[in-house]
Each structure stands twice: as C-alpha cells, then as structure tokens.
Design a protein around this motif. Structure first.
Motif, PDB file in Angstrom:
ATOM      1  N   LEU A 126      -4.337  -3.291 -23.950  1.00 51.67           N
ATOM      2  CA  LEU A 126      -3.618  -4.137 -23.005  1.00 51.67           C
ATOM      3  C   LEU A 126      -3.077  -3.252 -21.894  1.00 51.67           C
ATOM      4  CD1 LEU A 126      -1.583  -6.260 -25.603  1.00 51.67           C
ATOM      5  CD2 LEU A 126      -3.904  -6.663 -24.748  1.00 51.67           C
ATOM      6  N   VAL A 127      -3.540  -3.473 -20.664  1.00 54.08           N
ATOM      7  CA  VAL A 127      -3.210  -2.591 -19.540  1.00 54.08           C
ATOM      8  C   VAL A 127      -2.435  -3.356 -18.475  1.00 54.08           C
ATOM      9  CG1 VAL A 127      -4.127  -1.075 -17.757  1.00 54.08           C
ATOM     10  CG2 VAL A 127      -5.313  -1.249 -19.960  1.00 54.08           C
ATOM     11  N   GLY A 128      -1.237  -2.872 -18.151  1.00 58.04           N
ATOM     12  CA  GLY A 128      -0.443  -3.460 -17.089  1.00 58.04           C
ATOM     13  C   GLY A 128      -0.896  -2.965 -15.721  1.00 58.04           C
ATOM     14  N   CYS A 129      -1.026  -3.876 -14.768  1.00 51.93           N
ATOM     15  CA  CYS A 129      -1.433  -3.554 -13.396  1.00 51.93           C
ATOM     16  C   CYS A 129      -0.420  -4.160 -12.427  1.00 51.93           C
ATOM     17  CB  CYS A 129      -2.812  -4.132 -13.086  1.00 51.93           C
ATOM     18  SG  CYS A 129      -4.103  -3.669 -14.252  1.00 51.93           S
ATOM     19  N   SER A 130      -0.503  -3.751 -11.167  1.00 51.76           N
ATOM     20  CA  SER A 130       0.357  -4.356 -10.152  1.00 51.76           C
ATOM     21  C   SER A 130      -0.267  -5.621  -9.582  1.00 51.76           C
ATOM     22  CB  SER A 130       0.621  -3.365  -9.006  1.00 51.76           C
ATOM     23  OG  SER A 130       1.406  -2.289  -9.458  1.00 51.76           O
ATOM     24  N   ARG A 131      -1.598  -5.607  -9.387  1.00 48.56           N
ATOM     25  CA  ARG A 131      -2.229  -6.738  -8.711  1.00 48.56           C
ATOM     26  C   ARG A 131      -3.675  -6.921  -9.162  1.00 48.56           C
ATOM     27  NH1 ARG A 131      -1.617  -9.349  -3.681  1.00 48.56           N
ATOM     28  NH2 ARG A 131      -2.877 -11.230  -3.838  1.00 48.56           N
ATOM     29  N   ILE A 132      -4.018  -8.163  -9.462  1.00 54.09           N
ATOM     30  CA  ILE A 132      -5.391  -8.580  -9.734  1.00 54.09           C
ATOM     31  C   ILE A 132      -5.704  -9.729  -8.786  1.00 54.09           C
ATOM     32  CG2 ILE A 132      -6.937  -9.657 -11.420  1.00 54.09           C
ATOM     33  CD1 ILE A 132      -5.300  -8.252 -13.620  1.00 54.09           C
ATOM     34  N   ALA A 133      -6.896  -9.734  -8.219  1.00 57.83           N
ATOM     35  CA  ALA A 133      -7.285 -10.787  -7.273  1.00 57.83           C
ATOM     36  C   ALA A 133      -8.684 -11.278  -7.582  1.00 57.83           C
ATOM     37  CB  ALA A 133      -7.234 -10.267  -5.831  1.00 57.83           C
ATOM     38  N   GLY A 134      -8.903 -12.578  -7.420  1.00 61.28           N
ATOM     39  CA  GLY A 134     -10.229 -13.140  -7.561  1.00 61.28           C
ATOM     40  C   GLY A 134     -11.062 -12.889  -6.319  1.00 61.28           C
ATOM     41  N   GLN A 135     -12.363 -13.031  -6.445  1.00 58.86           N
ATOM     42  CA  GLN A 135     -13.263 -12.756  -5.330  1.00 58.86           C
ATOM     43  C   GLN A 135     -12.990 -13.661  -4.141  1.00 58.86           C
ATOM     44  OE1 GLN A 135     -17.392 -13.078  -6.345  1.00 58.86           O
ATOM     45  NE2 GLN A 135     -18.109 -12.080  -4.501  1.00 58.86           N
ATOM     46  N   ASP A 136     -12.527 -14.884  -4.406  1.00 60.58           N
ATOM     47  CA  ASP A 136     -12.307 -15.838  -3.331  1.00 60.58           C
ATOM     48  C   ASP A 136     -10.883 -15.802  -2.782  1.00 60.58           C
ATOM     49  OD1 ASP A 136     -11.130 -16.770  -5.600  1.00 60.58           O
ATOM     50  OD2 ASP A 136     -11.878 -18.827  -5.433  1.00 60.58           O
ATOM     51  N   GLU A 137     -10.064 -14.849  -3.243  1.00 61.34           N
ATOM     52  CA  GLU A 137      -8.695 -14.755  -2.735  1.00 61.34           C
ATOM     53  C   GLU A 137      -8.701 -14.245  -1.303  1.00 61.34           C
ATOM     54  OE1 GLU A 137      -4.387 -12.972  -4.224  1.00 61.34           O
ATOM     55  OE2 GLU A 137      -6.073 -13.211  -5.586  1.00 61.34           O
ATOM     56  N   ARG A 138      -7.798 -14.749  -0.484  1.00 57.87           N
ATOM     57  CA  ARG A 138      -7.765 -14.387   0.938  1.00 57.87           C
ATOM     58  C   ARG A 138      -7.555 -12.882   1.107  1.00 57.87           C
ATOM     59  NH1 ARG A 138      -3.125 -17.843   3.414  1.00 57.87           N
ATOM     60  NH2 ARG A 138      -3.305 -16.182   4.947  1.00 57.87           N
ATOM     61  N   PRO A 139      -8.404 -12.194   1.880  1.00 64.26           N
ATOM     62  CA  PRO A 139      -8.274 -10.748   2.064  1.00 64.26           C
ATOM     63  C   PRO A 139      -6.937 -10.335   2.661  1.00 64.26           C
ATOM     64  CG  PRO A 139     -10.426 -11.484   2.799  1.00 64.26           C
ATOM     65  CD  PRO A 139      -9.618 -12.716   2.531  1.00 64.26           C
ATOM     66  N   ASP A 140      -6.360 -11.181   3.559  1.00 63.88           N
ATOM     67  CA  ASP A 140      -5.115 -10.784   4.200  1.00 63.88           C
ATOM     68  C   ASP A 140      -3.915 -10.898   3.276  1.00 63.88           C
ATOM     69  OD1 ASP A 140      -4.885 -13.497   4.055  1.00 63.88           O
ATOM     70  OD2 ASP A 140      -4.683 -13.846   6.208  1.00 63.88           O
ATOM     71  N   SER A 141      -4.150 -11.371   2.022  1.00 56.68           N
ATOM     72  CA  SER A 141      -3.059 -11.423   1.054  1.00 56.68           C
ATOM     73  C   SER A 141      -2.952 -10.137   0.251  1.00 56.68           C
ATOM     74  CB  SER A 141      -3.261 -12.602   0.088  1.00 56.68           C
ATOM     75  OG  SER A 141      -4.376 -12.369  -0.757  1.00 56.68           O
ATOM     76  N   VAL A 142      -3.858  -9.195   0.503  1.00 50.04           N
ATOM     77  CA  VAL A 142      -3.886  -7.932  -0.243  1.00 50.04           C
ATOM     78  C   VAL A 142      -3.022  -6.893   0.472  1.00 50.04           C
ATOM     79  CG1 VAL A 142      -5.344  -6.073  -1.081  1.00 50.04           C
ATOM     80  CG2 VAL A 142      -6.159  -8.431  -1.177  1.00 50.04           C
ATOM     81  N   ASP A 143      -2.223  -6.169  -0.288  1.00 48.95           N
ATOM     82  CA  ASP A 143      -1.336  -5.150   0.244  1.00 48.95           C
ATOM     83  C   ASP A 143      -2.132  -3.908   0.629  1.00 48.95           C
ATOM     84  OD1 ASP A 143       0.644  -3.347   0.825  1.00 48.95           O
ATOM     85  OD2 ASP A 143       1.747  -3.604  -1.046  1.00 48.95           O
ATOM     86  N   ASP A 144      -2.060  -3.523   1.912  1.00 46.67           N
ATOM     87  CA  ASP A 144      -2.800  -2.346   2.375  1.00 46.67           C
ATOM     88  C   ASP A 144      -2.307  -1.062   1.723  1.00 46.67           C
ATOM     89  OD1 ASP A 144      -3.207  -3.585   5.751  1.00 46.67           O
ATOM     90  OD2 ASP A 144      -4.614  -3.600   4.072  1.00 46.67           O
ATOM     91  N   ASP A 145      -1.039  -1.048   1.291  1.00 49.72           N
ATOM     92  CA  ASP A 145      -0.487   0.168   0.688  1.00 49.72           C
ATOM     93  C   ASP A 145      -1.095   0.438  -0.687  1.00 49.72           C
ATOM     94  OD1 ASP A 145       1.125   0.600   2.871  1.00 49.72           O
ATOM     95  OD2 ASP A 145       2.827  -0.498   2.032  1.00 49.72           O
ATOM     96  N   ARG A 146      -1.617  -0.601  -1.326  1.00 47.82           N
ATOM     97  CA  ARG A 146      -2.246  -0.440  -2.631  1.00 47.82           C
ATOM     98  C   ARG A 146      -3.584  -1.156  -2.592  1.00 47.82           C
ATOM     99  NH1 ARG A 146       1.520  -0.225  -7.817  1.00 47.82           N
ATOM    100  NH2 ARG A 146      -0.344   0.916  -8.397  1.00 47.82           N
ATOM    101  N   PRO A 147      -4.598  -0.550  -1.987  1.00 49.10           N
ATOM    102  CA  PRO A 147      -5.897  -1.224  -1.857  1.00 49.10           C
ATOM    103  C   PRO A 147      -6.486  -1.560  -3.216  1.00 49.10           C
ATOM    104  CG  PRO A 147      -6.104   1.123  -1.399  1.00 49.10           C
ATOM    105  CD  PRO A 147      -4.637   0.829  -1.474  1.00 49.10           C
TER     106      PRO A 147
END
Length: 216
Positions: A126-147
């Motif tokens: 079981l691995v904790g992460c900061s962010r997981i996104a689906g392929q169809d998630e809006r690109p501009d919702s992704v934090d540039d500081d943590r690509p």
C-alpha cells in the motif's frame, strides 16, 4: 443512528471502489472519505488509513517501510489486531506518502512474492502518493511543481491499456527490478490525498509513457 448508518454506507462504497480498482488494473477509482481528521495512525493521511482499516485485520500481518517510527506500528497493531512482522513475511507492506525512494525500494524489494505452492501469500504493498489522475483529467488541473508520471498498464483485466498519472514513479522501478515470475509476485495499491486509488496486480505490465501535464 442515521450517522452510524451513513458511515456504514460510506465504508461499503469505499470497499467497492477498492475492489473495482483491483478488477480494473490501472483505472483510478475514488473512495469516499470520512469527515474530520485522521488521528489514530500518526504520520499517515486519511486515505491510506482508510485502506489499512479495510484490508488489514487480525487474520493478516503487516510491515512498515523503513524509517517509520514504532508508534505507528503499535497504533496499527492496536487498531487492526494484525501482527507487525518483517517485510518478507508480511501480508501487507505499508509505505506512507512521506517515504522517499530508497524506503520504497527496500519495502518493495523485500516484500514476499509467495511461492509456487502458495502464490496467494504474495504481499500487497500500500503506497501513499500526493496525486493520482485519470487519463481524461484536465491537464491544467495538474500541479506544475509536482509533474505527473503517466503510466500505462497492460495485462489480464485490461482490454487494451489503462493510463493514469501519478506524482511518484519509484514504486514502478522497484517493482520491475524484482523480476517475479507468475504466479508469484506482489500486488501494489496506490492511494492519493483525495482518496483516489489505483491497483497494479502482479499480472500487470507497467510502462512509463511521459512526464508532465498529460498524454495524447
């Protein structure tokens, strides 16, 4: 009574989300989380705590990634009634979000793959992460500081390929270095701070597609 019933329904929906994630490797699923803060497991966020509560119990064993303090192990053992053991004997290996790449490497490298006679004894990490996104998630919702690292999952349970983004990729490199032979191996479940989960069973093939806001 209404609050208690609502909590039962939330736990059921969370468990269904995890089961759906395991049935659809590489497909993000969202767990509904309880309100309020998580205080029972020091140093662990609510989503990972939810996974622990659902999967770890007195019939299982667990191990923590190197660097976690004894207080966390005692808290998990007290709440779940599971026994804390060495990584190569644990049913579940728990890697908090704060764990660095060497900690994940050690945790995954030493997780038991089971045996030909008992492959079901292979560990779930079981691995904790900061962010997981689906392929169809809006690109501009992704934090540039943590690509995000965009990952493709193929294998049984996946018709073509499932793609998702995750802020850390160290788990994949550590998994690939194991070179387990089916039916032996480990399963990995990733969970982010929003309660989004992705499962990577031992039968899946993992490849890195890109790093950045998204994939075409």
């Amino acid at each position: 009574m209404d609050a208690a019933l609502s909590e039962i329904h939330r736990v059921q929906r969370s468990f269904r989300a995890v089961m759906d994630a395991m049935a659809r490797p590489g497909r993000p699923e969202a767990m509904p989380l309880a309100t309020g803060s998580q205080t029972r497991y020091p140093g662990i966020g609510k989503p990972l705590a939810t996974l622990i509560d659902m999967l770890v119990d007195q019939a299982t064993t667990f191990s923590l990634a190197q660097g976690c303090d004894d207080a966390l192990a005692r808290a998990i053992a007290s709440e779940t009634h599971a026994k804390s053991v060495m990584p190569d004997a644990a049913s579940f290996v728990i890697v908090p979000e704060r764990a660095d790449a060497p900690c994940i490497e050690m945790a995954i490298a030493h997780a038991t793959a089971g045996s030909l006679a008992s492959p079901e004894r292979g560990a779930t990490v079981l691995v904790g992460c900061s962010r997981i996104a689906g392929q169809d998630e809006r690109p501009d919702s992704v934090d540039d500081d943590r690509p995000l690292h965009w990952v493709s999952i193929e294998g049984p349970g996946v018709r073509d390929a499932h793609v998702f983004g995750v802020d850390r990729i160290d788990w994949a490199w550590a998994r690939n270095r194991r070179e387990d032979e089916f039916p032996c191996g480990i399963d990995i479940v990733l969970v982010d701070g929003r309660g989004v989960v992705v499962a990577i069973p031992r039968t899946s093939f993992v490849s890195l597609l890109a790093v950045g806001k998204g994939v075409k």
